[in-house]
Design an enzyme around this catalytic site. Sequence first.
Site, PDB file in Angstrom:
ATOM      1  N   LYS A  22       0.880 -14.338  11.472  1.00  0.00           N
ATOM      2  CA  LYS A  22       1.388 -14.026  12.418  1.00  0.00           C
ATOM      3  C   LYS A  22       1.618 -13.152  12.282  1.00  0.00           C
ATOM      4  CE  LYS A  22       5.791 -13.178  10.342  1.00  0.00           C
ATOM      5  NZ  LYS A  22       6.547 -11.448  10.435  1.00  0.00           N
ATOM      6  N   ASN A  23       1.561 -11.981  11.502  1.00  0.00           N
ATOM      7  CA  ASN A  23       1.303 -10.426  11.343  1.00  0.00           C
ATOM      8  C   ASN A  23       0.042 -10.696  11.844  1.00  0.00           C
ATOM      9  OD1 ASN A  23       4.049 -10.689  10.375  1.00  0.00           O
ATOM     10  ND2 ASN A  23       3.676  -9.995   8.426  1.00  0.00           N
ATOM     11  N   CYS A 119      16.661  -3.769   8.159  1.00  0.00           N
ATOM     12  CA  CYS A 119      17.141  -5.550   8.334  1.00  0.00           C
ATOM     13  C   CYS A 119      17.522  -6.034   6.583  1.00  0.00           C
ATOM     14  CB  CYS A 119      16.052  -6.065   7.915  1.00  0.00           C
ATOM     15  SG  CYS A 119      14.770  -6.558   7.457  1.00  0.00           S
ATOM     16  N   ARG A 124      13.696   0.401   5.818  1.00  0.00           N
ATOM     17  CA  ARG A 124      12.554   0.417   7.379  1.00  0.00           C
ATOM     18  C   ARG A 124      12.372   1.292   8.294  1.00  0.00           C
ATOM     19  NH1 ARG A 124      10.754  -6.087   7.861  1.00  0.00           N
ATOM     20  NH2 ARG A 124       9.106  -5.239   8.184  1.00  0.00           N
ATOM     21  N   ASP A 311       5.430 -10.005  -0.249  1.00  0.00           N
ATOM     22  CA  ASP A 311       5.605 -11.437   0.557  1.00  0.00           C
ATOM     23  C   ASP A 311       5.527 -12.258   0.537  1.00  0.00           C
ATOM     24  OD1 ASP A 311       6.705  -9.674   3.351  1.00  0.00           O
ATOM     25  OD2 ASP A 311       4.816 -10.021   4.852  1.00  0.00           O
ATOM     26  N   ARG A 403      11.583 -17.736  12.144  1.00  0.00           N
ATOM     27  CA  ARG A 403      10.019 -16.567  13.609  1.00  0.00           C
ATOM     28  C   ARG A 403       9.008 -16.651  12.541  1.00  0.00           C
ATOM     29  NH1 ARG A 403      13.215 -11.228  11.853  1.00  0.00           N
ATOM     30  NH2 ARG A 403      11.075 -11.060  12.765  1.00  0.00           N
TER      31      ARG A 403
HETATM   32  C1  EPZ Z   1       4.742  -5.116   7.593  1.00  0.00           C
HETATM   33  O1  EPZ Z   1       6.247  -4.839   7.791  1.00  0.00           O
HETATM   34  C2  EPZ Z   1       5.067  -6.597   7.897  1.00  0.00           C
HETATM   35  N1  EPZ Z   1       5.231  -6.972   8.848  1.00  0.00           N
HETATM   36  C3  EPZ Z   1       6.175  -7.635   6.811  1.00  0.00           C
HETATM   37  O2  EPZ Z   1       5.763  -8.487   6.777  1.00  0.00           O
HETATM   38  C4  EPZ Z   1       5.262  -6.291   5.519  1.00  0.00           C
HETATM   39  O3  EPZ Z   1       6.779  -6.712   4.389  1.00  0.00           O
HETATM   40  C5  EPZ Z   1       5.386  -5.101   5.148  1.00  0.00           C
HETATM   41  O4  EPZ Z   1       4.746  -4.802   6.024  1.00  0.00           O
HETATM   42  C6  EPZ Z   1       4.256  -4.866   4.080  1.00  0.00           C
HETATM   43  O5  EPZ Z   1       3.375  -5.710   4.009  1.00  0.00           O
HETATM   44  C7  EPZ Z   1       4.477  -7.260  10.255  1.00  0.00           C
HETATM   45  O6  EPZ Z   1       2.867  -7.083   9.658  1.00  0.00           O
HETATM   46  C8  EPZ Z   1       4.786  -7.616  11.128  1.00  0.00           C
HETATM   47  P1  EPZ Z   1       5.383  -1.032   5.829  1.00  0.00           P
HETATM   48  P2  EPZ Z   1       6.271  -3.257   7.855  1.00  0.00           P
HETATM   49  O7  EPZ Z   1       5.684   0.248   6.653  1.00  0.00           O
HETATM   50  O8  EPZ Z   1       4.649  -2.624   8.078  1.00  0.00           O
HETATM   51  C9  EPZ Z   1       8.467   2.368   4.550  1.00  0.00           C
HETATM   52  C10 EPZ Z   1       6.829 -10.732   7.352  1.00  0.00           C
HETATM   53  O9  EPZ Z   1       7.884 -11.407   6.213  1.00  0.00           O
HETATM   54  N2  EPZ Z   1       7.561   3.211   5.370  1.00  0.00           N
HETATM   55  O10 EPZ Z   1       4.578  -1.202   5.298  1.00  0.00           O
HETATM   56  O11 EPZ Z   1       7.357  -2.731   8.714  1.00  0.00           O
HETATM   57  C11 EPZ Z   1       9.131   0.989   4.541  1.00  0.00           C
HETATM   58  O12 EPZ Z   1      10.619   1.523   5.065  1.00  0.00           O
HETATM   59  C12 EPZ Z   1       7.916  -9.003   7.089  1.00  0.00           C
HETATM   60  O13 EPZ Z   1       6.106 -11.318   7.495  1.00  0.00           O
HETATM   61  C13 EPZ Z   1       8.250   4.368   5.737  1.00  0.00           C
HETATM   62  O14 EPZ Z   1       9.250   4.861   5.258  1.00  0.00           O
HETATM   63  O15 EPZ Z   1       5.885  -2.664   6.214  1.00  0.00           O
HETATM   64  C14 EPZ Z   1       8.797   0.228   3.238  1.00  0.00           C
HETATM   65  O16 EPZ Z   1       9.362   1.052   2.077  1.00  0.00           O
HETATM   66  C15 EPZ Z   1       8.610  -8.472   6.700  1.00  0.00           C
HETATM   67  N3  EPZ Z   1       8.815   4.617   6.706  1.00  0.00           N
HETATM   68  C16 EPZ Z   1       7.585   0.680   3.304  1.00  0.00           C
HETATM   69  O17 EPZ Z   1       7.119   2.041   3.881  1.00  0.00           O
HETATM   70  C17 EPZ Z   1       7.522   4.529   7.983  1.00  0.00           C
HETATM   71  O18 EPZ Z   1       7.537   4.886   8.982  1.00  0.00           O
HETATM   72  C18 EPZ Z   1       6.308  -0.657   3.696  1.00  0.00           C
HETATM   73  O19 EPZ Z   1       6.491  -0.651   5.125  1.00  0.00           O
HETATM   74  C19 EPZ Z   1       7.246   3.095   7.706  1.00  0.00           C
HETATM   75  C20 EPZ Z   1       7.533   2.172   6.658  1.00  0.00           C
END
Ligand code: EPZ
Length: 427
Positions: A22-23, A119, A124, A311, A403
Amino acid sequence: MDNFLIRGGKPLHGTVRISGAKNSALPVMAAALLTTEPVKLHNLPRVRDIITMGKLLAHMSAHVVTNEFPGTDYTIEAQTVSDAEAPYELVRTMRASILTLGPLVARLGKARVSLPGGCAIGARPVDLHLKALEKMGAVITTSHGYVEAAVPKNGRLKGAHIVFEKITVTGTENILMAAALAEGETILENSAREPEVTDLVELLRKMGAHIEGDGTSTLRIRGAEKLRGAEHSVIPDRIEAGTFLVAGAITGGDLLLTHCDAEHLGAVIEKLRQTGVRIDTDTPGQMRVRPAEKLVAADMTTEEYPGFATDMQAQYMALATQAEGASVITETIFENRFLHASEMMRMGANISIDGRRAVVRGPAALTGTTIIASDLRASASLVLAGLVAQGETLIDRVYHIDRGYEHIVEKLSDLGADIRRVHAPTS
Ligand code: EPZ
């Protein structure tokens, strides 16, 4: 609203085919916005988020054609993009809609995307996506819950040197796509190394982008004036595969996973082996999981790739409830990703939480009850707990699992689980 009803205690046996990731599918679908030519995608998982992304691209006037509904093969042709907006109605159901921001600004010089809220698992923010686009020349404003990005003068983003303050998966993907059509070279430091990022790089290369460094934390992208159509098959879903590894281990079964890639699951396999679970990865594209002679506790900390994926944290916690001893589980990526713990405790698990650390003491005899799923991976972990619990477990709010897990009830039933979907009357 649907529920799952599980009668636990059945060891799983047989073969399960792992679906596409999915990702990976979400960013490669968004990448189709970068070209007027058709992008043909294969091995997409038949899950709700893919349907939502299809709707979002169609809303922008892309032609989205699939072999069946929901399908695994998509052709997306964004000959014209008439509406550069990702509306709240779609973004609120899927945060990954933010992945359209980079391609839209790069292609059209403007975009309006509803800000994804927090969420269940954390706040996030998307500040790092926005800062990077600003460095590339976009003027960003946020008001009324929307991000508006516009590129003044000629409407084309410029290459920039960006150092992400924190590793972000979709942030890296968004900026990769933006940089692929930007003028000049973009260097991304501290970028995510997840296999899904590398998969996107592969598609972008087929579309004509020049990218170096995939798989490392420094990516160099030389922007092209135009990108072309391409054909691409997405990688197997490593989180679905990891979930089935735990399903085999926790039920004391014997499972063969096919169409998967063990290389993407290094840290998870290593950790499961530490608990005593036997995993055979000798045949490429397959994994066989057999139970531990004795399941023992092992501490685990989530990390960015190639570390243990956040995840897979909830599913690992389900397994830890059955291991002998205390497992300390530390969540470093998201600030609130232990919501499944309280539901497992209602089933009899011995878990104590202190901030980002959970201590799970096992083995605990779980008993079935009614529990509530709070997010996608939490739902999966509760299914796993239900598979090992004595008696009936009813899981509410399973729309979360729909989802991201293709046909999970059918796949588990085929392996001998007693699980069925029940349609609860809406009140
Ligand atoms: C991706 O989310 C995945 N989603 C998530 O999978 C996964 O848990 C996550 O990466 C971490 O591996 C998709 O690929 C669609 P991040 P993403 O930006 O990109 C902080 C699932 O269950 N952050 O890597 O949204 C954030 O809050 C989902 O399939 C900022 O502070 O995650 C977090 O603490 C859930 N500012 C950390 O970085 C930003 O601008 C990592 O988040 C962006 C992120």
